[in-house]
Write a protein that holds these residues in place. Structure first.
Motif, mmCIF file in Angstrom:
data_model
loop_
_atom_site.group_PDB
_atom_site.id
_atom_site.type_symbol
_atom_site.label_atom_id
_atom_site.label_comp_id
_atom_site.label_asym_id
_atom_site.label_seq_id
_atom_site.Cartn_x
_atom_site.Cartn_y
_atom_site.Cartn_z
ATOM 1 N N SER A 152 125.264 5.954 -26.750
ATOM 2 C CA SER A 152 124.741 5.997 -24.938
ATOM 3 C C SER A 152 126.415 5.460 -24.627
ATOM 4 O O SER A 152 127.364 5.282 -25.150
ATOM 5 N N LEU A 153 126.414 5.400 -22.879
ATOM 6 C CA LEU A 153 127.683 4.899 -22.589
ATOM 7 C C LEU A 153 126.591 3.858 -21.017
ATOM 8 O O LEU A 153 125.148 5.197 -20.227
ATOM 9 N N PHE A 154 127.136 3.185 -20.148
ATOM 10 C CA PHE A 154 126.428 3.149 -18.694
ATOM 11 C C PHE A 154 127.604 2.533 -17.892
ATOM 12 O O PHE A 154 128.913 3.145 -18.299
ATOM 13 N N ASP A 155 127.016 2.968 -17.042
ATOM 14 C CA ASP A 155 127.619 2.368 -15.357
ATOM 15 C C ASP A 155 126.748 1.830 -14.661
ATOM 16 O O ASP A 155 126.302 2.101 -14.212
ATOM 17 N N SER A 172 125.067 17.322 -23.668
ATOM 18 C CA SER A 172 125.300 16.755 -24.230
ATOM 19 C C SER A 172 124.144 15.253 -24.040
ATOM 20 O O SER A 172 123.920 14.233 -24.728
ATOM 21 N N CYS A 173 123.612 15.336 -22.986
ATOM 22 C CA CYS A 173 122.789 14.263 -22.195
ATOM 23 C C CYS A 173 121.692 14.172 -22.460
ATOM 24 O O CYS A 173 120.781 15.359 -21.976
ATOM 25 N N THR A 174 120.477 13.372 -23.624
ATOM 26 C CA THR A 174 119.810 14.023 -23.623
ATOM 27 C C THR A 174 118.566 12.391 -22.122
ATOM 28 O O THR A 174 117.134 12.855 -22.665
ATOM 29 N N TRP A 191 122.300 8.383 -22.746
ATOM 30 C CA TRP A 191 122.111 8.467 -23.927
ATOM 31 C C TRP A 191 122.120 9.783 -24.041
ATOM 32 O O TRP A 191 121.876 10.931 -23.554
ATOM 33 N N PHE A 192 122.924 10.052 -25.564
ATOM 34 C CA PHE A 192 123.681 11.363 -26.089
ATOM 35 C C PHE A 192 123.241 11.773 -27.143
ATOM 36 O O PHE A 192 122.874 10.636 -28.118
ATOM 37 N N ASP A 193 122.362 12.902 -27.689
ATOM 38 C CA ASP A 193 122.170 13.326 -29.106
ATOM 39 C C ASP A 193 121.418 12.683 -29.117
ATOM 40 O O ASP A 193 120.270 12.406 -28.193
ATOM 41 N N GLY A 205 108.117 -3.281 -20.956
ATOM 42 C CA GLY A 205 108.772 -2.421 -21.966
ATOM 43 C C GLY A 205 109.536 -1.895 -19.936
ATOM 44 O O GLY A 205 109.531 -2.389 -18.746
ATOM 45 N N GLN A 206 110.468 -1.033 -19.834
ATOM 46 C CA GLN A 206 111.057 -0.143 -18.552
ATOM 47 C C GLN A 206 110.454 1.691 -19.133
ATOM 48 O O GLN A 206 110.685 2.528 -19.723
ATOM 49 N N ASP A 207 111.131 2.479 -17.934
ATOM 50 C CA ASP A 207 110.931 3.130 -17.701
ATOM 51 C C ASP A 207 111.937 4.317 -18.628
ATOM 52 O O ASP A 207 113.398 4.019 -18.924
ATOM 53 N N LEU A 208 111.686 5.250 -18.684
ATOM 54 C CA LEU A 208 112.655 5.874 -20.046
ATOM 55 C C LEU A 208 112.466 8.057 -18.669
ATOM 56 O O LEU A 208 111.688 8.377 -19.549
ATOM 57 N N PHE A 209 113.931 7.756 -18.723
ATOM 58 C CA PHE A 209 113.915 9.891 -18.469
ATOM 59 C C PHE A 209 114.805 10.527 -19.913
ATOM 60 O O PHE A 209 115.562 10.679 -19.624
ATOM 61 N N VAL A 210 113.766 11.363 -20.102
ATOM 62 C CA VAL A 210 114.307 12.564 -21.227
ATOM 63 C C VAL A 210 114.926 13.895 -20.628
ATOM 64 O O VAL A 210 113.779 14.628 -19.779
ATOM 65 N N LYS A 211 114.986 14.341 -21.099
ATOM 66 C CA LYS A 211 115.576 15.665 -20.390
ATOM 67 C C LYS A 211 114.279 16.434 -21.319
ATOM 68 O O LYS A 211 114.595 16.518 -22.335
#
Length: 233
Positions: A152-155, A172-174, A191-193, A205-211
């Motif tokens: 993963s990467l963050f900004d 590659s971003c999932t 996240w990647f892969d 919990g938290q919201d997660l956006f999946v491609k």
């Protein structure tokens, strides 16, 4: 062989670790996580002098936090990880979702299904991504323990909308989510892969956006890619 983690508390989202929404700052103690170019550390501060606390790892590898009073000398476990069958690391595998409410504990994320041609029965996409912004979108999953951040990467400066656009343009971003959920939510986590070690909570919990491929996005449901509401623990 690389050792498999026993338990993962989840990423820090400004209020708690996403895998432990019940363990957050309260009237007895304050939690904080610091990460900058010079140091990374987690700390807790007791807000009353009448209590003491300790964090230990038992013989089974479980993480336990005790709290006691100096005068009464009574120990009480206020937190233990893993706390249930979904607490062990990556029980359901890549793109699998774990919930103690599921009949078989594990299910594939919506948009994914078991690969019957594989002996592992792992979860795979029903529809491949096109790597085209016009043909891909995002499905929102709520009340999630966010996936393992190993890939993963963050900004810290991006908005959630900017995070979506950046992830959509990267083949590659999932998945993506807010880095910090305080107030209206700030920052970007991508996240990647494969997505590993995901758990669904009853509350928190938290919201997660999946491609997903656009064909997998159901019109009118709560997972439309344009609706961004940060779920706080």
């Amino acid at each position: 062989m690389v050792p498999k983690p026993h338990v993962r508390l989840g990423s820090w989202n400004g209020l708690s670790f996403t895998g432990t929404p019940q363990l957050r700052s309260q009237e007895l103690f304050k939690l904080d996580f610091v990460s900058n170019e010079n140091e990374v550390y987690y700390k807790y501060e007791l807000l009353t002098t009448s209590l003491e606390s300790g964090l230990v790892i038992n013989r089974s590898g479980d993480l336990q936090r005790f709290m006691w009073t100096g005068t009464r000398n009574i120990n009480r476990i206020i937190y233990s990880a893993p706390e249930d069958k979904c607490g062990a690391y990556n029980v359901c595998g890549a793109f699998g979702l774990c919930s103690v409410n599921f009949p078989q504990l594990c299910a594939c994320l919506q948009g994914f299904g078991q690969n019957n041609s594989s002996m592992s029965s792992r979860c795979v996409r029903r529809t491949p991504l096109s790597c085209n912004a016009d043909n891909d979108g995002f499905k929102k999953f709520t009340r999630m323990k966010l996936p393992d951040k190993s890939l993963s990467l963050f900004d810290k400066t991006m908005t959630l909308e900017e995070c979506e656009k950046t992830c959509l343009k990267n083949c590659s971003c999932t998945a993506y989510a807010n880095l910090d959920v305080k107030d209206e939510g700030t920052g970007c986590l991508m996240w990647f892969d494969a997505l590993n070690d995901i758990k669904e909570f009853d509350t928190g919990g938290q919201d997660l956006f999946v491609k997903m491929a656009t064909s997998e996005l159901v019109s009118g449901d709560s997972t439309a890619s344009k609706r961004h509401s940060t779920k706080q623990v």
